[in-house]
Design a protein around this motif. Structure first.
Motif, short mmCIF file in Angstrom:
data_model
loop_
_atom_site.label_atom_id
_atom_site.label_comp_id
_atom_site.label_asym_id
_atom_site.label_seq_id
_atom_site.Cartn_x
_atom_site.Cartn_y
_atom_site.Cartn_z
N UNK A 120 0.85 -1.19 0.00
CA UNK A 120 0.00 0.00 0.00
C UNK A 120 0.88 1.25 0.00
N UNK A 121 0.46 2.26 -0.76
CA UNK A 121 1.22 3.48 -0.92
C UNK A 121 0.32 4.69 -0.72
N UNK A 122 0.84 5.70 0.01
CA UNK A 122 0.11 6.96 0.23
C UNK A 122 0.62 7.95 -0.81
N UNK A 123 -0.30 8.47 -1.60
CA UNK A 123 0.03 9.43 -2.65
C UNK A 123 0.15 10.82 -2.02
N UNK A 124 1.29 11.52 -2.19
CA UNK A 124 1.45 12.83 -1.55
C UNK A 124 0.59 13.92 -2.18
N UNK A 125 0.17 13.75 -3.42
CA UNK A 125 -0.63 14.78 -4.08
C UNK A 125 -2.06 14.83 -3.57
N UNK A 126 -2.68 13.68 -3.37
CA UNK A 126 -4.08 13.67 -2.94
C UNK A 126 -4.30 13.07 -1.55
N UNK A 127 -3.25 12.55 -0.93
CA UNK A 127 -3.36 12.01 0.43
C UNK A 127 -4.10 10.69 0.52
N UNK A 128 -4.42 10.08 -0.61
CA UNK A 128 -5.17 8.82 -0.59
C UNK A 128 -4.23 7.63 -0.63
N UNK A 129 -4.74 6.46 -0.23
CA UNK A 129 -3.95 5.24 -0.17
C UNK A 129 -4.34 4.34 -1.34
N UNK A 130 -3.34 3.78 -1.98
CA UNK A 130 -3.54 2.91 -3.15
C UNK A 130 -2.79 1.60 -2.93
N UNK A 131 -3.31 0.53 -3.50
CA UNK A 131 -2.63 -0.76 -3.45
C UNK A 131 -2.09 -1.08 -4.85
N UNK A 132 -0.82 -1.44 -4.91
CA UNK A 132 -0.21 -1.84 -6.17
C UNK A 132 -0.64 -3.28 -6.45
N UNK A 133 -1.16 -3.53 -7.65
CA UNK A 133 -1.60 -4.89 -7.96
C UNK A 133 -0.82 -5.52 -9.10
N UNK A 158 -2.48 0.48 -9.95
CA UNK A 158 -2.96 0.64 -8.59
C UNK A 158 -4.48 0.59 -8.50
N UNK A 159 -4.95 0.13 -7.33
CA UNK A 159 -6.35 0.22 -6.97
C UNK A 159 -6.48 1.29 -5.90
N UNK A 160 -7.50 2.13 -5.99
CA UNK A 160 -7.79 3.07 -4.91
C UNK A 160 -8.27 2.27 -3.71
N UNK A 161 -7.73 2.56 -2.54
CA UNK A 161 -8.11 1.83 -1.33
C UNK A 161 -8.92 2.69 -0.39
N UNK A 162 -8.37 3.84 -0.01
CA UNK A 162 -9.07 4.69 0.96
C UNK A 162 -8.41 6.06 1.02
N UNK A 163 -9.12 6.99 1.66
CA UNK A 163 -8.56 8.31 1.95
C UNK A 163 -7.73 8.17 3.20
N UNK A 164 -6.54 8.71 3.19
CA UNK A 164 -5.62 8.56 4.32
C UNK A 164 -6.09 9.35 5.53
#
Length: 164
Positions: A120-133, A158-164
């Motif tokens: 799982x990775x937190x994107x610094x631009x939008x603050x959301x968490x994504x999972x690399x698949x 990536x899949x969108x997972x959640x807002x951080x």
């Protein structure tokens, strides 16, 4: 005393992690970000002149990212040690473990880093968490280096997972 960026870069150069062009690009980036003094910059550039010109893999960008994360870790450890010394403590603090890539502890994404499947990775631009698949097609398990952030590759890597 040298900066942590200087120390980390000098160590990596001695270990053979850089070619001459890659080292000079990295050193220039560190200097531009004011992580090196002018003296440290000149000294590292002189050391870079002695490095080999090329390597077969040529992964300069991923090395910059790795070096920056190593510098971040060293800076936090140095800050903890300074705090312990100034407070008069005789107990040396243990370093904090790095980000695990678990859903509740995502890795902070940066352009050019190597992403690993199921992390799982937190994107610094939008603050959301994504999972690399996805993984490297040619070398499964080795991850894939991308010059993009997760929000730019949704449903591709990536899949969108959640807002951080």
């Amino acid at each position: 005393m040298n900066s942590t960026a200087y120390t980390a870069m000098a160590e990596q150069m001695e270990k053979g992690a850089y070619t001459e062009p890659a080292a000079k690009i990295t050193i220039a980036n560190l200097y531009a970000r004011q992580m090196l003094t002018e003296g440290e910059y000149n000294e590292l550039m002189d050391k870079a002149d002695a490095l080999a010109a090329n390597t077969p893999d040529g992964e300069a960008l991923s090395r910059i990212v790795a070096l920056e994360s190593a510098v971040k870790t060293l800076q936090s450890e140095v800050a903890a040690l300074k705090e312990a010394v100034t407070s008069g403590s005789t107990e040396i603090p243990e370093p904090e473990p790095g980000q695990t890539g678990a859903e509740d502890d995502p890795i902070d994404a940066v352009r050019g880093m190597t992403y690993y499947k199921d992390k799982y990775y937190r994107d610094p631009d939008d603050g959301q968490v994504y999972q690399c698949y996805r993984d490297s097609d040619s070398h499964p398990g080795s991850g894939v280096a991308l010059a993009y952030l997760p929000h730019e590759l949704v449903n591709i890597y990536f899949y969108f997972t959640r807002v951080s």
